[in-house]
Design an enzyme around this catalytic site. Sequence first.
Site: not given
Lengths: 162, 203
Positions: A29-31
């Site tokens: 879910s990190c970018v």
Amino acid sequence: MEVHEIHVGMADMKVARSPAILTSLGIGSCVGIVLYYPRLKIGGMAHIMLPDIEVVRNKSNRAKFANTAVPDLLREMEQMGAEKLMIKAKIMGGAHMFCFAKSSTVFNIGERNVEKVKQILQELRIKIVAEDTGGCYGRSLFFDLDTGLVRVRTIAHGEKIL
Amino acid sequence: MLEEDIKLNDKQQDVLKEIANICAGNAATAFSQLLNKKIEMNVPRVHLLRVEKVPEVVGGADTLVVSVVFQVFGDAPGVILLLFPQKDARSLAAMLTETTVDSNIFTEMDQSAIKEAGSILTGAYLNTLSSFTRLGLIPSTPSIVIDMAGALVDYILIELATVTEYALLIDSEFIEEDRSVRGHFFLLPNPGSLTAILKAIGA
């Protein structure tokens, strides 16, 4: 000869000049944001976890948040001689790891991360030239500063070059 | 400083390890009955580390893992994470479903069997923890994720990251020698829950 790999961890950012490959592994879910300045082959990568530094108590790690990591990345590249006008961005990640957990606010953090990154880039007037976000799977990024291309590897959803 | 706030002293570390040892012991017994095999268990480890270091502890950010995830509700909320390397999950599924498939694909049946095994481990672990601490602890239904360890962990920790810089991991390893299935069982209490657990046992 093997090109020097520079690892960018979770809540981390790095800037380098070619020849080098910036990598970030296992983005959920990190970018992952990459910025590239082609003329001098300067590139930067950030692996942010959360959208907004303003809402948390501990602000010690600016690389963890979209609204601090992106401007910091840009500044560092400019200090190395990159011109903002010619810098292009690519963004990857922001997945929704449990497909069945429908998007309550708690669980769509990936989406919120992506939105925030886009908003920040727009404010900085940096164009997004490629994007591979969403889905429900992890990604590993390999950003080659010689070509400016990002190889996005996944476990079950193939490999892409952006 | 926040760092000071959640530092564990030696006594607290020992107490947590001891509790984990007993909880994991009961979980191992339940697991052993399910598989009808001997299950070995290592001494649990307690890690208190920066959130961004967790992927390294669970085996490397882009390692493919099969994971069963539970949220824990009640008096000491947190997350339980069971991690198996792909090959080990394969053997586990084969044992549970009494098949001998060599492919790398996990069928619905395999996934369901792994989830069930996870539920049994988690149930036994939490029951023990609950009776020790007199805290009410209820697991959610299991979710299975087959992906990179880093991607899984960032998803679990991302909410935690808004409130604290640190994660507490209580790591118990289970080993089945015959088919060599190794799995890690992680308990990640939310920041407030650690205090609740320590307080409940008077440490």
